[in-house]
Design a protein around this motif. Sequence first.
Motif, mmCIF file in Angstrom:
data_model
loop_
_atom_site.group_PDB
_atom_site.id
_atom_site.type_symbol
_atom_site.label_atom_id
_atom_site.label_comp_id
_atom_site.label_asym_id
_atom_site.label_seq_id
_atom_site.Cartn_x
_atom_site.Cartn_y
_atom_site.Cartn_z
ATOM 1 N N PRO A 2 53.626 -120.100 -27.654
ATOM 2 C CA PRO A 2 53.599 -119.277 -26.447
ATOM 3 C C PRO A 2 53.016 -120.048 -25.263
ATOM 4 C CG PRO A 2 51.807 -118.660 -27.905
ATOM 5 C CD PRO A 2 52.673 -119.620 -28.676
ATOM 6 N N ASP A 3 53.475 -119.716 -24.068
ATOM 7 C CA ASP A 3 52.892 -120.330 -22.879
ATOM 8 C C ASP A 3 51.450 -119.870 -22.681
ATOM 9 O OD1 ASP A 3 55.290 -121.628 -22.233
ATOM 10 O OD2 ASP A 3 56.023 -119.885 -21.121
ATOM 11 N N ALA A 4 51.191 -118.611 -22.979
ATOM 12 C CA ALA A 4 49.854 -118.049 -22.760
ATOM 13 C C ALA A 4 49.541 -117.021 -23.835
ATOM 14 C CB ALA A 4 49.757 -117.394 -21.382
ATOM 15 N N VAL A 5 48.269 -116.965 -24.215
ATOM 16 C CA VAL A 5 47.778 -115.971 -25.176
ATOM 17 C C VAL A 5 46.778 -115.083 -24.461
ATOM 18 C CG1 VAL A 5 46.516 -115.582 -27.329
ATOM 19 C CG2 VAL A 5 48.107 -117.523 -27.142
ATOM 20 N N LEU A 6 47.042 -113.784 -24.463
ATOM 21 C CA LEU A 6 46.128 -112.808 -23.881
ATOM 22 C C LEU A 6 45.256 -112.237 -24.983
ATOM 23 C CD1 LEU A 6 48.623 -112.960 -21.852
ATOM 24 C CD2 LEU A 6 47.893 -110.676 -21.099
ATOM 25 N N LEU A 7 43.970 -112.113 -24.697
ATOM 26 C CA LEU A 7 43.018 -111.567 -25.668
ATOM 27 C C LEU A 7 42.445 -110.267 -25.128
ATOM 28 C CD1 LEU A 7 41.569 -112.154 -28.388
ATOM 29 C CD2 LEU A 7 39.692 -113.113 -27.030
ATOM 30 N N PRO A 8 42.651 -109.142 -25.828
ATOM 31 C CA PRO A 8 42.178 -107.859 -25.318
ATOM 32 C C PRO A 8 40.700 -107.610 -25.607
ATOM 33 C CG PRO A 8 43.304 -107.519 -27.384
ATOM 34 C CD PRO A 8 43.412 -108.996 -27.076
ATOM 35 N N LYS A 9 40.168 -106.645 -24.844
ATOM 36 C CA LYS A 9 38.827 -106.109 -25.085
ATOM 37 C C LYS A 9 37.747 -107.205 -25.162
ATOM 38 C CE LYS A 9 40.567 -101.906 -27.238
ATOM 39 N NZ LYS A 9 41.999 -102.142 -26.939
ATOM 40 N N VAL A 10 37.842 -108.140 -24.240
ATOM 41 C CA VAL A 10 36.834 -109.200 -24.182
ATOM 42 C C VAL A 10 35.547 -108.632 -23.588
ATOM 43 C CG1 VAL A 10 36.208 -111.397 -23.144
ATOM 44 C CG2 VAL A 10 38.523 -111.049 -24.035
ATOM 45 N N ALA A 11 34.485 -108.730 -24.346
ATOM 46 C CA ALA A 11 33.177 -108.259 -23.889
ATOM 47 C C ALA A 11 32.129 -109.360 -23.915
ATOM 48 C CB ALA A 11 32.706 -107.078 -24.742
#
Length: 300
Positions: free
Chosen positions: A97-106
Amino acid sequence: MTITTPHRRPPELRRSWLFVGGVDEAALDAAGSAGADVLILELEDFTSPAARPVARARAGELFAAWRAAGIIAAVRVNPLESDDGMADLDAVMTAGPDAVLLPKVAETAQVARLDVEVGRLEAVHGIESGSTELVPNIELARGLIQTHDVCTVSPRITAALVASEDMAADLGAERGPDGLELQYVRQRFIVECAAAGTPAIDCPFTWSDTEGVEADTRYARRLGYKAKSLVDPAHVPIINDVLTPNTDEIAHAQRVTTAFEDAQMAGHGRVEVDGSQVELPIYMNAKRLLKRAEALAAWV
């Protein structure tokens, strides 16, 4: 075999980030022609746990098709500490993938771990080292107040995204189309991103009306956002239009820059243009608008 990095639209010119459910066949089929600058294979909230293996298996063909159309091919995996996070990442990294998004970063440690794992998987799958971008998603109050630190934890981070529904839920806020409950969040987020030198992606407008999304995007642009996430492909042309300088704005910026430069040559520190006093900061904003318009024209 080594997977090399194709020429990508620069992060600062990615206006629309469209989330697409991992097994939503109709949405996946239509996504490539929606006009979004970035398409995100959504393996988290939009894909049920039972359907995630099927969605992961499709990543390769989807990424290839999206990239062939000149679109940034991104994926949002589940949090790595969850049951599915590492399974998502292991599977989709085979497709580069060109980019990886990571949810719920705290916490910064969550992104630091993702950085390490992505680097490891690049080596395993023959992907150009350092080519996979990271985009942390700030969806909780704890993450919001650490946005600057999150954005500077990895050189792979090319943008950061602020959420709407999860953020409102974490705050115990009542959602409404006017977005009043998220005004401070959106203002705080872009300040933190600007301080970190990271492009900020605004939260999605999750109602269907076109007038509402246009007004919401204009508000975001006024705050300084140059990018917006979305979940409705019908909103793509509206968002792209609002976040692209139009001919009137370009003409006004040209008047501002010409008048200010003439005033400077005459020894004056400011000049009036269209009823407004133009000083150096306004001149610089006009120069930036002209530069952005020229850069976008090369990609649109």
